[in-house]
Design an enzyme around this catalytic site. Structure first.
Site, PDB file in Angstrom:
ATOM      1  N   GLY A 172      17.559   9.126 -11.830  1.00  0.00           N
ATOM      2  CA  GLY A 172      17.444   9.929 -10.617  1.00  0.00           C
ATOM      3  C   GLY A 172      16.168  10.735 -10.555  1.00  0.00           C
ATOM      4  O   GLY A 172      15.081  10.235 -10.854  1.00  0.00           O
ATOM      5  N   GLY A 200      13.542   7.122 -12.498  1.00  0.00           N
ATOM      6  CA  GLY A 200      14.112   5.775 -12.429  1.00  0.00           C
ATOM      7  C   GLY A 200      15.626   5.809 -12.305  1.00  0.00           C
ATOM      8  O   GLY A 200      16.182   6.481 -11.427  1.00  0.00           O
ATOM      9  N   ARG A 201      16.320   5.115 -13.197  1.00  0.00           N
ATOM     10  CA  ARG A 201      17.786   5.040 -13.157  1.00  0.00           C
ATOM     11  C   ARG A 201      18.447   6.404 -13.332  1.00  0.00           C
ATOM     12  O   ARG A 201      19.613   6.593 -12.981  1.00  0.00           O
ATOM     13  CB  ARG A 201      18.289   4.094 -14.250  1.00  0.00           C
ATOM     14  CG  ARG A 201      17.927   2.632 -14.021  1.00  0.00           C
ATOM     15  CD  ARG A 201      18.452   1.785 -15.154  1.00  0.00           C
ATOM     16  NE  ARG A 201      18.083   0.376 -15.010  1.00  0.00           N
ATOM     17  CZ  ARG A 201      18.787  -0.514 -14.334  1.00  0.00           C
ATOM     18  NH1 ARG A 201      19.915  -0.142 -13.744  1.00  0.00           N
ATOM     19  NH2 ARG A 201      18.391  -1.773 -14.244  1.00  0.00           N
ATOM     20  N   ASP A 254       7.815   4.714  -3.444  1.00  0.00           N
ATOM     21  CA  ASP A 254       7.329   4.953  -2.083  1.00  0.00           C
ATOM     22  C   ASP A 254       8.490   5.198  -1.120  1.00  0.00           C
ATOM     23  O   ASP A 254       8.385   6.014  -0.192  1.00  0.00           O
ATOM     24  CB  ASP A 254       6.500   3.767  -1.602  1.00  0.00           C
ATOM     25  CG  ASP A 254       5.233   3.576  -2.413  1.00  0.00           C
ATOM     26  OD1 ASP A 254       4.738   4.569  -2.968  1.00  0.00           O
ATOM     27  OD2 ASP A 254       4.747   2.431  -2.502  1.00  0.00           O
ATOM     28  N   GLY A 282       0.861  -1.181   0.000  1.00  0.00           N
ATOM     29  CA  GLY A 282       0.000   0.000   0.000  1.00  0.00           C
ATOM     30  C   GLY A 282       0.891   1.222   0.000  1.00  0.00           C
ATOM     31  O   GLY A 282       1.846   1.315   0.788  1.00  0.00           O
TER      32      GLY A 282
END
Length: 307
Positions: free
Chosen positions: A229, A226-227, A257, A37
């Site tokens: 940053g 993502g990769r 999260d 969650g």
């Protein structure tokens, strides 16, 4: 205090060679049950990342009157999250069905259950006192998130909104008001482009989309890449970039999260945005090294060691 107003789920995770295409069935040797969650993940990430344990992390949510709900609450408590504002309701605890590919990418379907019963009205004023940072996502009713944002901001809280999952047409009417009550907005590339389109503005570059979204918020907009940053665009016209760590991802579930929880903890403890952004990027990278949403979330010592 950090208050996380959001979702609690149990995650059912199956690992496959490749995520199935529409109409395709793939087989997995087993499934794993883990805690998740977006709200619960972000609360756990914040609780682990805080340097000062006197900084409370409180979860406001709902679970079912079932074993999943009881297990989820036990897990939050074990991780140092205050559960005084979590209610048990007559709906099943939320569940997420997650497929993880051999490359570490994932596809997720969420059955909301009790998360649809999370409400501002159920949160007493007394539990909003002393909140420095309010953390929101889009897995609970947006109208309730907006109501809590208004109440918390009136008491001096800083509002962080994670625009995930990406809003749909049903949320379009509320989106301008929600952004207006947001101090820091966080979204990935897809979420940034989707939100801007719902506001009637065309864009194909996610950084440009977030720059425009940031103009609707109090302090800054952050797009996670993502990769690559993350990039923050501030109301003062600054552009702040932070790099991800060079890791080989085992499972990206929960990385966003983790980023959000670490960012909230850093800001609540008074860290400026630039180093907080770098700390959150490092933590999100580290979270990809273990399977499941919460297993790889780092603590403050690990984050300090990563620089």
């Amino acid at each position: 205090m950090i208050l996380v107003f959001g979702s609690i789920n149990l995650d059912l995770v199956a690992r496959v060679r490749a995520i199935p295409r529409p109409g395709e069935t793939v087989l997995s040797e087993r499934y794993d049950l883990s805690f998740g969650g977006k709200g619960a993940n972000q609360a756990v990430a914040a609780a682990r990342a805080r340097k000062d344990t006197a900084l409370a992390v409180r979860m406001a949510s709902a679970v079912g009157e079932d074993d999943f709900g009881r297990s989820a609450l036990d897990n939050l408590a074990r991780n140092g999250v205050d559960i005084a504002a979590v209610r048990a309701v007559g709906l099943p605890t939320g569940c997420a069905f997650i497929t993880v590919s051999a490359a570490g990418e994932n596809a997720i379907t969420v059955a909301s259950g009790a998360n649809r019963a999370v409400s501002s009205a159920a949160l007493p004023d007394a539990l909003l006192e002393g909140v420095r940072v309010l953390v929101l996502q889009m897995e609970v009713p947006p109208a309730e998130a907006l109501a809590v944002a208004r109440r918390a901001r009136a008491r001096g809280a800083r509002v962080l909104l994670n625009l995930a999952p990406a809003p749909g047409e049903a949320e379009a009417a509320l989106l301008p008001a929600l952004l207006a009550e947001t101090d820091l907005l966080v979204a990935n590339e897809h979420e940034a482009l989707t939100a801007l389109a719902l506001l009637g503005e065309a864009e194909t570059d996610p950084e440009a989309a977030m720059r425009r979204l940031a103009m609707r918020c109090g302090e800054a907009g952050i797009v996670t890449l993502g990769r690559a940053g993350a990039v923050a665009f501030t109301g003062a016209g600054e552009t702040l970039r932070a790099a991800a760590l060079p890791v080989e991802a085992v499972d990206t579930t929960g990385a966003g999260d983790t980023f959000m929880g670490i960012l909230a903890a850093a800001l609540a403890e008074g860290m400026p945005l630039a180093p907080a952004l770098s700390r959150a990027c490092a933590g999100a990278s580290m979270a990809c090294l273990d399977p499941g949403a919460q297993a790889g979330m780092p603590n403050a010592a690990a984050l300090d060691a990563a620089g």
